[in-house]
Design a protein around this motif. Structure first.
Motif, short mmCIF file in Angstrom:
data_model
loop_
_atom_site.label_atom_id
_atom_site.label_comp_id
_atom_site.label_asym_id
_atom_site.label_seq_id
_atom_site.Cartn_x
_atom_site.Cartn_y
_atom_site.Cartn_z
N GLY A 189 -19.02 2.73 14.90
CA GLY A 189 -20.34 3.33 14.66
C GLY A 189 -21.48 2.36 14.79
N GLY A 190 -21.16 1.08 15.06
CA GLY A 190 -22.21 0.08 15.27
C GLY A 190 -22.73 -0.58 14.00
N THR A 191 -22.17 -0.24 12.84
CA THR A 191 -22.62 -0.86 11.58
C THR A 191 -22.20 -2.33 11.52
OG1 THR A 191 -22.47 1.27 10.43
CG2 THR A 191 -22.51 -0.72 9.07
N ILE A 192 -20.98 -2.60 11.97
CA ILE A 192 -20.46 -3.97 12.01
C ILE A 192 -20.27 -4.36 13.46
CG2 ILE A 192 -18.55 -5.48 11.37
CD1 ILE A 192 -18.08 -3.78 8.92
N SER A 193 -20.78 -5.53 13.81
CA SER A 193 -20.72 -6.01 15.18
C SER A 193 -19.43 -6.79 15.44
CB SER A 193 -21.92 -6.92 15.45
OG SER A 193 -21.74 -7.68 16.62
N LYS A 194 -18.97 -6.76 16.68
CA LYS A 194 -17.79 -7.53 17.06
C LYS A 194 -18.03 -9.03 16.96
CE LYS A 194 -18.83 -7.68 22.04
NZ LYS A 194 -18.34 -7.33 23.40
N ASP A 195 -19.30 -9.45 16.90
CA ASP A 195 -19.62 -10.87 16.80
C ASP A 195 -19.69 -11.35 15.35
OD1 ASP A 195 -19.88 -11.23 19.60
OD2 ASP A 195 -21.88 -10.33 19.54
N GLU A 196 -19.42 -10.45 14.40
CA GLU A 196 -19.47 -10.84 12.99
C GLU A 196 -18.07 -11.20 12.48
OE1 GLU A 196 -23.02 -8.79 10.76
OE2 GLU A 196 -21.84 -7.22 11.76
N SER A 197 -18.03 -11.66 11.25
CA SER A 197 -16.76 -12.01 10.61
C SER A 197 -16.54 -11.13 9.39
CB SER A 197 -16.76 -13.49 10.19
OG SER A 197 -17.88 -13.78 9.34
N ALA A 198 -15.27 -10.90 9.04
CA ALA A 198 -14.98 -9.99 7.93
C ALA A 198 -13.70 -10.39 7.21
CB ALA A 198 -14.84 -8.56 8.45
N VAL A 199 -13.64 -10.04 5.92
CA VAL A 199 -12.43 -10.14 5.12
C VAL A 199 -12.09 -8.74 4.62
CG1 VAL A 199 -11.41 -10.95 2.96
CG2 VAL A 199 -12.69 -12.54 4.37
N CYS A 200 -10.86 -8.30 4.86
CA CYS A 200 -10.38 -7.03 4.32
C CYS A 200 -9.50 -7.34 3.11
CB CYS A 200 -9.55 -6.27 5.36
SG CYS A 200 -10.52 -5.57 6.70
N ILE A 201 -9.81 -6.71 1.97
CA ILE A 201 -9.01 -6.89 0.77
C ILE A 201 -7.82 -5.94 0.83
CG2 ILE A 201 -8.98 -6.89 -1.75
CD1 ILE A 201 -10.93 -8.92 -0.64
N LEU A 202 -6.61 -6.49 0.75
CA LEU A 202 -5.38 -5.69 0.69
C LEU A 202 -4.91 -5.70 -0.76
CD1 LEU A 202 -3.51 -7.01 3.87
CD2 LEU A 202 -5.22 -5.17 3.70
N THR A 203 -4.93 -4.54 -1.40
CA THR A 203 -4.78 -4.51 -2.85
C THR A 203 -3.35 -4.37 -3.36
OG1 THR A 203 -5.38 -2.17 -2.66
CG2 THR A 203 -7.10 -3.68 -3.39
N GLY A 204 -2.43 -3.77 -2.56
CA GLY A 204 -1.10 -3.50 -3.10
C GLY A 204 0.03 -3.80 -2.12
N ASN A 205 1.21 -4.05 -2.67
CA ASN A 205 2.39 -4.47 -1.92
C ASN A 205 2.97 -3.36 -1.05
OD1 ASN A 205 5.55 -4.93 -1.82
ND2 ASN A 205 4.61 -6.92 -2.16
N LEU A 206 3.59 -3.76 0.02
CA LEU A 206 4.24 -2.86 0.98
C LEU A 206 5.22 -1.90 0.30
CD1 LEU A 206 5.08 -2.20 3.98
CD2 LEU A 206 6.73 -4.05 3.78
N LEU A 207 5.94 -2.36 -0.71
CA LEU A 207 6.99 -1.55 -1.35
C LEU A 207 6.49 -0.77 -2.56
CD1 LEU A 207 10.00 -4.04 -1.13
CD2 LEU A 207 9.45 -2.12 0.37
N LYS A 208 5.18 -0.71 -2.76
CA LYS A 208 4.64 0.06 -3.87
C LYS A 208 4.83 1.56 -3.66
CE LYS A 208 2.59 -2.70 -6.93
NZ LYS A 208 2.72 -2.56 -8.40
N ASP A 209 4.92 1.98 -2.42
CA ASP A 209 5.06 3.42 -2.13
C ASP A 209 6.03 3.61 -0.99
OD1 ASP A 209 4.78 6.11 -1.73
OD2 ASP A 209 2.61 6.12 -2.03
N THR A 210 7.32 3.62 -1.30
CA THR A 210 8.32 3.75 -0.24
C THR A 210 8.44 5.18 0.27
OG1 THR A 210 10.01 3.89 -1.97
CG2 THR A 210 9.68 1.75 -0.90
N ASP A 211 7.96 6.17 -0.51
CA ASP A 211 7.98 7.54 -0.01
C ASP A 211 7.15 7.66 1.27
OD1 ASP A 211 9.64 8.50 -1.94
OD2 ASP A 211 8.04 9.25 -3.24
N VAL A 212 6.00 6.98 1.28
CA VAL A 212 5.15 6.98 2.47
C VAL A 212 5.86 6.31 3.64
CG1 VAL A 212 3.01 6.08 3.46
CG2 VAL A 212 2.99 7.10 1.18
N LEU A 213 6.51 5.19 3.36
CA LEU A 213 7.25 4.49 4.41
C LEU A 213 8.37 5.37 4.98
CD1 LEU A 213 7.64 0.90 2.90
CD2 LEU A 213 6.35 1.50 4.94
N ARG A 214 9.07 6.02 4.07
CA ARG A 214 10.20 6.86 4.50
C ARG A 214 9.72 8.00 5.40
NH1 ARG A 214 11.76 7.94 -0.13
NH2 ARG A 214 13.21 6.21 -0.37
#
Length: 420
Positions: free
Chosen positions: A365-390
């Motif tokens: 949408g043009g809010t964030i430019s490809k020339d900028e830098s970013a950090v994405c916060i990942l809050t929870g572990n891969l195995l917190k919800d195995t139903d979704v994985l399954r």
């Protein structure tokens, strides 16, 4: 240190931490950093990186001077939380086309989520007041973190869990740590209202996001990011939004760092919600002054199934004052992002992947430019919800199928050899 109402400014006693102010506003901790020396603090924080067995080996208590300087060390309950990885991924960076991207894997915390950063401070505070019973209402991550720290402190934990749209893995983890789990008909918001009414009467220390000591601990996430990047923060920080305590906590941490002179600017913050549970985003894009709750929030990202986030006012003010933005993403977009995070060797639960999905949408949408830098916060572990994985890997789940997945079938070993 003072405890004040964010809305009316009234000071409160240290024992009134668990519920809102009489006016309905949230309480917050106010520190006096006027005598702090930024260079000295940087030296102290850097020196503590070599700690391995002391309290200061924690990625939260490393910053004790900025979080809870008055607390006696004997009351601190810690599992060396924090110290989570800040990773780059060329696969994801190319997928986005962005100049610089980091993923902050809070999933590496002891209980598997970012909740540990705040919970270590809340439990330590409660312990200093003599509490032996700790409680929360939770969609999963808060309860498992609470139960872990309460057990570590030799205390009891009681948890209210909604009967629907909660990951079984998180509930099992909570029970394994010895918590008394009470499943109830209703939503996360109903549980919050219950504790507002009866928590003090029951003699329980309340550890939900209304607790200002939890917010102090969660600030350490952005402290760690800043220190890892030599006190030069990126252009953007993207945060998933459920109860909205993370945006208020990280926002408070950014303001602390800036006022102390530890950073020279405040990066822009993007708050990402799932479409099925996005009352805050809807309020912001329509310019409303009041939040309209979602009675039955529904998203595959179970950690974000919160229809009436307690911290919405504080989140709104921070984002408005510092040019922050909001975005909502579909379950399909969340799962597409999750596949890439998992394939990168980092992994996360669905709620975490909302930040990457939101980053892609904001770039489109043009809010964030490809020339900028970013950090994405990942809050929870891969195995917190195995139903979704399954469901995703064996069919029936949202999102596109993982192109790297090979269908699993029962084959003879001879057939397996021919397939390899």
């Amino acid at each position: 240190m003072k405890i004040k109402c964010y809305d009316c400014g009234k000071e409160s006693l240290e024992t009134t931490y668990g519920n809102p102010c009489e006016c309905g506003g949230l309480l917050e901790i106010v520190h006096d950093f006027s005598e702090a020396d930024a260079d000295k603090l940087k030296y102290v924080f850097q020196r503590r990186l070599s700690e391995r067995m002391s309290t200061y080996a924690s990625g939260v208590w490393r910053y004790k001077e900025l979080i809870y300087p008055e607390l006696a060390e004997e009351h601190i309950v810690t599992k060396r939380e924090g110290n989570t990885g800040l990773y780059g991924s060329e696969l994801i960076r190319q997928w986005l086309g962005i100049r610089t991207l980091w993923l902050k894997a809070q999933s590496e915390n002891p209980s598997g989520s970012f909740k540990d950063n705040g919970m270590t401070v809340a439990i330590s505070h409660g312990r200093s007041l003599g509490y032996k019973r700790f409680t929360c209402t939770s969609t999963g991550n808060t309860s498992s973190s609470l139960a872990m720290y309460a057990a570590l402190a030799g205390c009891e934990s009681v948890v209210l869990v909604p009967s629907e749209q909660v990951s079984a893995n998180k509930v099992l983890q909570t029970m394994a740590y010895g918590a008394k789990v009470i499943e109830f008909d209703g939503t996360y918001d109903d549980g919050i209202r219950f504790y507002e009414q009866f928590g003090v009467e029951l003699g329980l220390y309340i550890c939900n996001s209304m607790n200002p000591f939890r917010i102090e601990g969660q600030k350490s996430i952005v402290f760690e990011i800043a220190q890892s990047l030599n006190w030069e923060l990126p252009d953007w920080i993207l945060i998933p939004g459920g109860a909205l305590s993370n945006v208020t906590a990280l926002g408070k941490g950014l303001l602390d760092l800036h006022s102390l002179g530890l950073i020279d600017r405040i990066p822009r913050v993007a708050l990402i919600q799932a479409e099925g549970a996005s009352p805050f985003h809807e309020m912001m894009i329509h310019g409303r002054r009041e939040l309209i709750p979602v009675n039955r929030p529904s998203t595959i990202a179970s950690a974000m199934n919160i229809g009436h986030p307690p911290s919405w006012r504080k989140a709104r003010e921070f984002l408005k004052e510092h040019k922050g933005v909001t975005c909502s993403v579909t379950d399909e977009e969340i799962m597409e992002a999750k596949v890439l995070i998992d394939r990168s060797g980092i992994g996360c639960e669905p709620a975490s992947a909302s930040t990457l999905a939101g980053l892609r949408k904001l770039m489109a949408g043009g809010t964030i430019s490809k020339d900028e830098s970013a950090v994405c916060i990942l809050t929870g572990n891969l195995l917190k919800d195995t139903d979704v994985l399954r469901k995703h890997h064996f069919g029936g789940g949202p999102g596109q199928a993982d192109p790297h997945r090979v269908a699993i079938a029962r084959l003879s070993l001879e057939t397996v050899m021919s397939r390899l």
